[in-house]
Design a protein around this motif. Structure first.
Motif: not given
Length: 202
Positions: A108-131
């Motif tokens: 998921a190299p692009y911030e735009e895509s990661r933002r899409f996932v976060r917005e899609l999961m709004a209201g759900w349990s979602y966490f971004e882990c940067y390895v």
């Protein structure tokens, strides 16, 4: 013809909350983002294995596995990468609704895509882990030989070499796999899941 006006979602009888009660733990999505070779898949699978021993229902959606099936026709262009993330995010959301703790291991190299996932999961349990792992260490590891081939010009759009990796600005969790051994990284993720009350391990 646009099919949207003819689509009416069916209201389920069994809800996500019902599945949480049956499982005795919550569901959610943890997205492991990082360079190739940073240890995303290794970490996600090791966390899954540890939780399995504790009776936690979890599943790893792995980048290469998904690209060998569902997303096999997508290339490594920016457009292909964005569509890869979009599809897997939608699949992951369905799995979270099914009561499963999902670990998505994708660059998921692009911030735009990661933002899409976060917005899609709004209201759900979602966490971004940067390895987090330096490019130098990732190249030294190079488990699939991708960096070597990219340096030789055999692979185009290689993240970190000929294509960008936009480092996550505000991840929920950072795991530095070039600083700590695997067991310590696994414990860090499991502790985080405990803190977020997705699981309860004593």
């Amino acid at each position: 013809m646009d099919a949207a006006p003819n689509i009416v979602p069916f209201d389920p009888i069994i809800t996500q909350q019902d599945r949480h009660i049956m499982n005795a733990h919550k569901s959610g999505l943890v997205w492991f983002s990082g360079l190739s070779g940073s240890g995303k898949s290794t970490l996600a699978h090791q966390v899954e294995a540890k939780l399995y021993q504790k009776g936690i229902r979890s599943y790893v959606l792995d980048g290469d596995n998904v690209r060998s099936g569902l997303n096999s026709e997508l290339d490594l262009s920016p457009e292909g990468c964005r569509e890869n993330v979009r599809r897997i995010a939608e699949v992951a959301k369905l799995m979270v609704d099914a009561g499963i703790l999902v670990f998505a291991a994708f660059i998921a190299p692009y911030e735009e895509s990661r933002r899409f996932v976060r917005e899609l999961m709004a209201g759900w349990s979602y966490f971004e882990c940067y390895v987090k792992c330096s490019l130098e260490v990732c190249e030294q590891r190079d488990p699939k030989g991708l960096y070597r081939r990219a340096r030789q010009g055999e692979i185009r759009n290689m993240t970190g070499i000929s294509a960008p990796f936009e480092e996550p600005a505000n991840p929920d969790l950072v795991v530095e796999t070039d600083q700590y051994v695997l067991d310590a990284c696994v414990e860090r993720v499991v502790d985080f899941l405990n803190q977020q009350r997705l699981i309860i391990l004593r």
